[in-house]
Write a protein that holds these residues in place. Structure first.
Motif, PDB file in Angstrom:
ATOM      1  N   LEU A  76      15.387   4.601   0.398  1.00 55.37           N
ATOM      2  CA  LEU A  76      15.965   3.440  -0.298  1.00 55.37           C
ATOM      3  C   LEU A  76      15.078   3.059  -1.488  1.00 55.37           C
ATOM      4  O   LEU A  76      15.576   2.803  -2.594  1.00 55.37           O
ATOM      5  CB  LEU A  76      16.099   2.244   0.659  1.00 55.37           C
ATOM      6  CG  LEU A  76      17.197   2.360   1.729  1.00 55.37           C
ATOM      7  CD1 LEU A  76      17.068   1.226   2.752  1.00 55.37           C
ATOM      8  CD2 LEU A  76      18.592   2.342   1.106  1.00 55.37           C
ATOM      9  N   ILE A  77      13.777   3.060  -1.274  1.00 57.07           N
ATOM     10  CA  ILE A  77      12.860   2.737  -2.389  1.00 57.07           C
ATOM     11  C   ILE A  77      12.939   3.814  -3.468  1.00 57.07           C
ATOM     12  O   ILE A  77      12.952   3.514  -4.652  1.00 57.07           O
ATOM     13  CB  ILE A  77      11.400   2.626  -1.890  1.00 57.07           C
ATOM     14  CG1 ILE A  77      11.260   1.373  -1.045  1.00 57.07           C
ATOM     15  CG2 ILE A  77      10.409   2.661  -3.054  1.00 57.07           C
ATOM     16  CD1 ILE A  77       9.962   0.641  -1.153  1.00 57.07           C
ATOM     17  N   HIS A  78      12.976   5.054  -3.030  1.00 62.83           N
ATOM     18  CA  HIS A  78      13.046   6.153  -4.002  1.00 62.83           C
ATOM     19  C   HIS A  78      14.324   6.011  -4.852  1.00 62.83           C
ATOM     20  O   HIS A  78      14.265   6.095  -6.088  1.00 62.83           O
ATOM     21  CB  HIS A  78      13.026   7.484  -3.239  1.00 62.83           C
ATOM     22  CG  HIS A  78      13.288   8.682  -4.078  1.00 62.83           C
ATOM     23  ND1 HIS A  78      12.554   8.980  -5.212  1.00 62.83           N
ATOM     24  CD2 HIS A  78      14.226   9.680  -3.964  1.00 62.83           C
ATOM     25  CE1 HIS A  78      13.022  10.099  -5.754  1.00 62.83           C
ATOM     26  NE2 HIS A  78      14.027  10.533  -5.024  1.00 62.83           N
ATOM     27  N   ALA A  79      15.456   5.736  -4.201  1.00 63.91           N
ATOM     28  CA  ALA A  79      16.727   5.598  -4.941  1.00 63.91           C
ATOM     29  C   ALA A  79      16.641   4.423  -5.920  1.00 63.91           C
ATOM     30  O   ALA A  79      17.068   4.524  -7.077  1.00 63.91           O
ATOM     31  CB  ALA A  79      17.884   5.393  -3.963  1.00 63.91           C
ATOM     32  N   LEU A 146       3.315   0.692   2.600  1.00 61.38           N
ATOM     33  CA  LEU A 146       4.412   0.926   1.650  1.00 61.38           C
ATOM     34  C   LEU A 146       4.320  -0.044   0.477  1.00 61.38           C
ATOM     35  O   LEU A 146       4.485   0.354  -0.679  1.00 61.38           O
ATOM     36  CB  LEU A 146       5.769   0.816   2.370  1.00 61.38           C
ATOM     37  CG  LEU A 146       6.968   1.245   1.540  1.00 61.38           C
ATOM     38  CD1 LEU A 146       6.832   2.684   1.044  1.00 61.38           C
ATOM     39  CD2 LEU A 146       8.272   1.107   2.325  1.00 61.38           C
ATOM     40  N   SER A 147       4.035  -1.319   0.762  1.00 65.01           N
ATOM     41  CA  SER A 147       3.985  -2.275  -0.359  1.00 65.01           C
ATOM     42  C   SER A 147       2.812  -1.950  -1.290  1.00 65.01           C
ATOM     43  O   SER A 147       2.936  -2.068  -2.507  1.00 65.01           O
ATOM     44  CB  SER A 147       3.949  -3.725   0.134  1.00 65.01           C
ATOM     45  OG  SER A 147       2.931  -3.893   1.065  1.00 65.01           O
ATOM     46  N   ASN A 148       1.684  -1.506  -0.739  1.00 63.70           N
ATOM     47  CA  ASN A 148       0.560  -1.129  -1.612  1.00 63.70           C
ATOM     48  C   ASN A 148       0.911   0.070  -2.486  1.00 63.70           C
ATOM     49  O   ASN A 148       0.608   0.101  -3.669  1.00 63.70           O
ATOM     50  CB  ASN A 148      -0.684  -0.769  -0.784  1.00 63.70           C
ATOM     51  CG  ASN A 148      -1.380  -2.011  -0.262  1.00 63.70           C
ATOM     52  OD1 ASN A 148      -1.230  -3.095  -0.835  1.00 63.70           O
ATOM     53  ND2 ASN A 148      -2.110  -1.879   0.825  1.00 63.70           N
ATOM     54  N   TYR A 149       1.546   1.060  -1.882  1.00 65.03           N
ATOM     55  CA  TYR A 149       1.828   2.287  -2.631  1.00 65.03           C
ATOM     56  C   TYR A 149       2.931   2.132  -3.679  1.00 65.03           C
ATOM     57  O   TYR A 149       3.005   2.925  -4.604  1.00 65.03           O
ATOM     58  CB  TYR A 149       2.191   3.432  -1.674  1.00 65.03           C
ATOM     59  CG  TYR A 149       0.979   4.144  -1.114  1.00 65.03           C
ATOM     60  CD1 TYR A 149       0.046   4.724  -1.958  1.00 65.03           C
ATOM     61  CD2 TYR A 149       0.782   4.265   0.249  1.00 65.03           C
ATOM     62  CE1 TYR A 149      -1.053   5.386  -1.449  1.00 65.03           C
ATOM     63  CE2 TYR A 149      -0.310   4.922   0.774  1.00 65.03           C
ATOM     64  CZ  TYR A 149      -1.228   5.478  -0.087  1.00 65.03           C
ATOM     65  OH  TYR A 149      -2.314   6.137   0.408  1.00 65.03           O
ATOM     66  N   VAL A 150       3.807   1.139  -3.521  1.00 67.59           N
ATOM     67  CA  VAL A 150       4.874   1.006  -4.535  1.00 67.59           C
ATOM     68  C   VAL A 150       4.646  -0.175  -5.479  1.00 67.59           C
ATOM     69  O   VAL A 150       5.381  -0.330  -6.436  1.00 67.59           O
ATOM     70  CB  VAL A 150       6.299   0.927  -3.923  1.00 67.59           C
ATOM     71  CG1 VAL A 150       6.612   2.120  -3.085  1.00 67.59           C
ATOM     72  CG2 VAL A 150       6.519  -0.357  -3.167  1.00 67.59           C
ATOM     73  N   MET A 155       3.409   2.769  -7.480  1.00 65.96           N
ATOM     74  CA  MET A 155       4.509   3.345  -8.263  1.00 65.96           C
ATOM     75  C   MET A 155       4.918   2.477  -9.452  1.00 65.96           C
ATOM     76  O   MET A 155       5.124   2.988 -10.560  1.00 65.96           O
ATOM     77  CB  MET A 155       5.708   3.602  -7.347  1.00 65.96           C
ATOM     78  CG  MET A 155       6.802   4.332  -8.064  1.00 65.96           C
ATOM     79  SD  MET A 155       8.110   5.018  -7.056  1.00 65.96           S
ATOM     80  CE  MET A 155       8.563   3.736  -6.003  1.00 65.96           C
ATOM     81  N   ALA A 156       5.034   1.162  -9.233  1.00 62.93           N
ATOM     82  CA  ALA A 156       5.440   0.283 -10.349  1.00 62.93           C
ATOM     83  C   ALA A 156       4.384   0.329 -11.460  1.00 62.93           C
ATOM     84  O   ALA A 156       4.720   0.377 -12.650  1.00 62.93           O
ATOM     85  CB  ALA A 156       5.637  -1.148  -9.856  1.00 62.93           C
ATOM     86  N   GLY A 157       3.100   0.345 -11.058  1.00 64.20           N
ATOM     87  CA  GLY A 157       2.024   0.425 -12.048  1.00 64.20           C
ATOM     88  C   GLY A 157       2.070   1.751 -12.802  1.00 64.20           C
ATOM     89  O   GLY A 157       1.894   1.794 -14.031  1.00 64.20           O
ATOM     90  N   THR A 183       4.170   9.107  -8.833  1.00 63.52           N
ATOM     91  CA  THR A 183       4.859  10.079  -7.967  1.00 63.52           C
ATOM     92  C   THR A 183       4.133  10.322  -6.640  1.00 63.52           C
ATOM     93  O   THR A 183       4.744  10.283  -5.575  1.00 63.52           O
ATOM     94  CB  THR A 183       5.038  11.424  -8.720  1.00 63.52           C
ATOM     95  OG1 THR A 183       5.708  11.147  -9.941  1.00 63.52           O
ATOM     96  CG2 THR A 183       5.855  12.414  -7.914  1.00 63.52           C
ATOM     97  N   SER A 184       2.805  10.565  -6.716  1.00 68.77           N
ATOM     98  CA  SER A 184       2.095  10.945  -5.481  1.00 68.77           C
ATOM     99  C   SER A 184       2.118   9.838  -4.440  1.00 68.77           C
ATOM    100  O   SER A 184       2.191  10.107  -3.240  1.00 68.77           O
ATOM    101  CB  SER A 184       0.625  11.258  -5.780  1.00 68.77           C
ATOM    102  OG  SER A 184       0.492  12.538  -6.308  1.00 68.77           O
ATOM    103  N   TYR A 185       2.009   8.598  -4.891  1.00 69.30           N
ATOM    104  CA  TYR A 185       1.850   7.530  -3.911  1.00 69.30           C
ATOM    105  C   TYR A 185       3.056   7.365  -2.983  1.00 69.30           C
ATOM    106  O   TYR A 185       2.886   7.039  -1.812  1.00 69.30           O
ATOM    107  CB  TYR A 185       1.514   6.206  -4.617  1.00 69.30           C
ATOM    108  CG  TYR A 185       0.031   6.055  -4.913  1.00 69.30           C
ATOM    109  CD1 TYR A 185      -0.884   7.055  -4.595  1.00 69.30           C
ATOM    110  CD2 TYR A 185      -0.464   4.895  -5.502  1.00 69.30           C
ATOM    111  CE1 TYR A 185      -2.235   6.916  -4.866  1.00 69.30           C
ATOM    112  CE2 TYR A 185      -1.830   4.742  -5.766  1.00 69.30           C
ATOM    113  CZ  TYR A 185      -2.707   5.757  -5.451  1.00 69.30           C
ATOM    114  OH  TYR A 185      -4.050   5.610  -5.703  1.00 69.30           O
TER     115      TYR A 185
END
Ligand code: GRG
Length: 297
Positions: A76-79, A146-150, A155-157, A183-185
């Motif tokens: 869902l996050i990826h989409a 998940l919140s740290n990685y996105v 990802m947003a950064g 991408t990696s995160y």
């Protein structure tokens, strides 16, 4: 030897079924928003990240129902990220997964809101794992990871830094940093959520899995740069040469295609090195990593 393509197909079907169950009905008001959410997430996609959740979790004996929720949250996050990435204010791409991008099929406002709602739904799904299936403190850890990685340091950064790259010169080191975030995160998050689904709390194992994800993600993004140049639009399902059109620096643009391929292989080998260190039964993860750097779209 497993039949990897059967396995990938199995993961796809499983996560698609789970996503379908989590999405609000298109008959529920606001119908247009719910249609756009469905369109954005159930429009194909290789489901590589979901497969990483399943393969990691299964190697550690996780409950399949927990893995369904974790892989759904990730996809869902990826989409959502793809919907926002395609917007005119960011990459301005009209085509995604071989179909009109969400803002083309609907409109910009709907696409922005559908993306927002998918992001929120992701955390709703992840926080909805039953306490009978997973300890609440592990579930909370998943949400934090998940919140740290996105977020803005993830990802947003990475996307923010990527957006500022247009027409800019940049060092390879800085580009690798952006690829790590952008991408990696999310790849790391997929793997770690798979491990946490199995209640894994071994710091050394988690650190090796994270490094595996980091390097697999870098190889994934460099391969994405390469196929973005070498593969035609119909096969890619998104516009060929869009980084060139958007004047975005990429690995092939900075060091040439041959060197980019060499660097991809270096990251691939590093990923497999850290995977071996986990001492898990990692055949599916190895196949997935190979798939990541050989895919044609
Ligand atoms: C996370 C808060 C927050 C914001 C998102 C828009 C954005 C910020 C990030 C976009 C990041 C992005 C698009 C990275 C590119 C990663 C990439 C190569 C995607 C393609 O993945 P595939 O090939 O696609 O797995 P499919 O269609 O197969 O799922």
């Amino acid at each position: 030897m497993i039949d990897f393509y059967d396995y990938l197909d199995h993961c796809r079907q499983r996560v698609n079924y789970s996503i379908e169950k989590q999405l609000p009905s298109v008959h529920k008001v606001p119908c247009q928003l719910h249609k756009a959410m469905r369109y954005a997430v159930l429009n194909g996609g290789k489901r590589v990240r979901a497969a990483l959740v399943y393969a990691t979790g299964e190697a550690l004996g996780a409950d399949g129902r927990v893995l369904d929720k974790a892989s759904t949250a990730i996809e869902l996050i990826h989409a959502f990220s793809l919907v926002h990435d395609d917007l005119p204010a960011i990459d301005n791409d009209d085509l995604r997964r071989g179909k009109p991008a969400c803002h083309k099929k609907f409109d910009e406002a709907t696409a922005i809101l559908a993306g927002d709602a998918l992001l929120v739904l992701s955390f709703r799904v992840l926080s909805g794992i039953s306490q009978r299936q997973l300890a609440p403190e592990i579930n909370l850890k998943m949400i934090q990871i998940l919140s740290n990685y996105v977020g803005s340091c993830g990802m947003a950064g990475g996307e923010m830094l990527d957006t500022a790259l247009q027409d800019q010169t940049i060092t390879l080191r800085k580009l690798a940093f952006i690829y790590k975030l952008k991408t990696s995160y999310l790849i790391c998050a997929s793997i770690l959520l798979g491990a946490l689904s199995a209640n894994c709390q071994d710091p050394k194992l988690l650190a090796n899995l994270e490094k595996f994800g980091l390097y697999a993600g870098l190889a994934f993004q460099i391969h994405d740069d390469i196929i973005g140049i070498e593969v035609d639009t119909a096969t890619l399902g998104k516009p060929q040469g869009s980084d060139i059109t958007n004047k975005k620096p990429t690995y092939p643009q900075l060091i040439g295609l041959d060197q980019a391929k060499r660097q991809k292989k270096i990251y691939f080998d590093k990923a497999l090195h850290f995977l071996e260190q986990t001492q898990l039964k990692y055949e599916k993860l190895t196949c997935l990593t190979q798939f990541i750097i050989q895919r044609i779209n």
